[in-house]
Design an enzyme around this catalytic site. Structure first.
Site, PDB file in Angstrom:
ATOM      1  N   GLU A  41      -5.276  -6.223   0.596  1.00  0.00           N
ATOM      2  CA  GLU A  41      -4.277  -4.486   1.124  1.00  0.00           C
ATOM      3  C   GLU A  41      -5.499  -4.066   1.943  1.00  0.00           C
ATOM      4  OE1 GLU A  41      -2.893  -1.860  -1.909  1.00  0.00           O
ATOM      5  OE2 GLU A  41      -1.962  -3.340  -2.653  1.00  0.00           O
ATOM      6  N   GLU A  55      -4.711  -4.228  -8.490  1.00  0.00           N
ATOM      7  CA  GLU A  55      -5.317  -2.987  -9.261  1.00  0.00           C
ATOM      8  C   GLU A  55      -4.959  -2.604 -10.874  1.00  0.00           C
ATOM      9  OE1 GLU A  55      -5.237   0.105  -6.973  1.00  0.00           O
ATOM     10  OE2 GLU A  55      -5.197  -0.921  -4.459  1.00  0.00           O
TER      11      GLU A  55
END
Length: 442
Positions: free
Chosen positions: A348, A160
């Site tokens: 995720e 991320e």
């Protein structure tokens, strides 16, 4: 119908969020260790967290009980490297032992090389602004690959960058708690471009290291996040509008194409073009084996960019105040595959719920079960349409330190009592175990 025979069911975690042992066995401070005071709810920190550093065998036993095929964890850069060229053998040994424990349990390890806790020695040299950081990162990747690649096949370079650059350097909500929001637009863009380029160069150099040094044939990707948009309906015009919103020509750091176009396609969104050379793009754009993405909700219902007409009163939200948008996994997988032509792994997905031990001693979380069931239905649709979805990793295996939110927000399949470190599998743990066992939504 169910999922493909060799579907990679798993769960995920991050070093700083679960390990604790913040100053043990030669670990040096990271930015979350050293700088988070005054920035986290209730003055909390990750010094102890879930004490996974000492309890990893217990946690691997829970993963085995869950039945996961794969487990994605991150290596802590400040635990492994006490300086740019100084390896900490005890820190490295922890991850070697963890990999051995996973392999003995029949679980395939997936390693994320960087999940946010930058070493303070790197921060003090300028952090992600420093042009040297990509070489330091490549050296760190070499150390980890040399130690683990005889047993690890799956690698993620970074997790991320949208968030650790966006929250760390743009809004200041996360470590190192710096903000570009008050800068003049030209200055802000110059700095954001420098941060972006250094992250992408670090990624590209790390991929080169893994390809050249890994003992097992590596499978390499990133774990990216970005804005996902749902079409208003399934007409061609509505779908094209959503696709354009997800990959705008004038992208910003919150869009997938800001990061993935350079890394996967070797081209740069319009606003970034003046900042990259052809030689740099050759380093950044390396062959990848899959596209990993983290996805919790669609952006149609976000209000941080101003009033959003899609927001409706009383719509369901998680404990993080994130809208519940089950079709996000389907459209993200579809749009990302169409653009980047890589197999997909959902690295995720999950939800924060208001979980507590109830009077019967159990943790009942029907909301989480329903959340995952709905999101997996979207993923099932993608599979049914022959979109190459290879795996799904629930975030997270256990409750943990949720960054600036501290310990209030619980994403785990396993409840953690932070006072006693007792682990209690929630109802969702057993439901997900049934999904994995049967390879279909229960």
């Amino acid at each position: 119908m169910g999922f493909p025979k060799n579907f990679l069911w798993g769960a995920a975690s991050a070093a700083y969020q679960i390990e604790g042992a913040y100053n043990e066995d030669g670990k040096v401070p990271g930015i979350w260790d050293a700088l988070s005071e005054g920035h986290v709810k209730h003055g909390e920190n990750g010094n102890i967290a879930c004490d996974h550093y000492h309890r990893y065998k217990e946690d691997v036993a829970l993963l085995k009980k869950l039945g996961v095929k794969v487990y994605r964890f991150s290596v802590s850069w400040p635990r492994v490297m006490s300086g740019p060229d100084t390896v900490n053998p005890k820190g490295l040994a922890f991850y070697s032992d963890l990999v051995d424990e996973l392999k003995a349990a029949g679980i395939e390890p997936m390693v994320t090389i960087f999940h946010w806790n930058l070493p303070m020695w790197a921060h003090e040299k300028g952090g992600w602004y420093n042009a040297e950081i990509s070489d330091d990162f490549a050296n760190y990747a070499r150390v980890v690959a040399d130690a683990l690649s005889d047993r690890v096949r799956f690698w993620f370079t970074v997790n991320e960058p949208t968030t650790f650059i966006g929250n760390g350097y743009f809004t200041g909500a996360h470590a190192p708690f710096e903000s570009l929001m008050q800068e003049q637009p030209a200055v802000m863009m110059n700095k954001l471009a420098a941060l972006t380029k250094n992250v992408l160069l670090a990624h590209g150099k790390a991929v080169r290291v893994l390809r050249s040094r890994a003992k097992l044939a590596p499978k390499i990707g990133m774990a990216l996040n970005g804005s996902v948009y749902l079409p208003e309906n399934e007409s061609p015009d509505a779908i094209e509008k959503a696709r354009t919103q997800m990959f705008p020509e004038q992208a910003f750091f919150s869009h997938f194409n800001w990061w993935a176009d350079p890394a996967v396609l070797g081209c740069v969104p319009a606003g970034l073009q003046p900042f990259f050379t052809a030689e740099e793009l050759k380093v950044i754009c390396q062959p990848l084996d899959f596209f990993g993405f983290n996805c919790y909700n669609a952006s149609n219902y976000e209000e941080y960019m101003g009033p959003n007409p899609a927001v409706v009163p009383g719509m369901p939200r998680t404990a993080m105040d994130w809208p519940i948008t089950p079709d996000a996994l389907y459209w993200a997988a579809r749009f990302l595959t169409e653009r980047y032509h890589l197999p997909i792994i959902v690295t995720e997905n999950g939800m924060a719920n208001i979980d507590f031990v109830m009077s019967d001693g159990a943790v009942h979380d029907p909301q989480r079960i329903d959340f995952v069931k709905r999101y997996l239905a979207g993923l099932q649709r993608a599979v049914d349409e022959n979109i190459p979805v290879k795996g799904y990793l629930y975030w997270s295996i256990m409750d943990n330190f949720e960054w600036a939110e501290g310990y209030d927000k619980r994403f785990g399949l396993v409840y953690v009592d932070y006072q006693t470190q007792q682990r209690i599998p929630k109802d969702s743990f057993y439901w997900y175990a049934d999904v994995i066992k049967n390879n279909r939504i229960s």
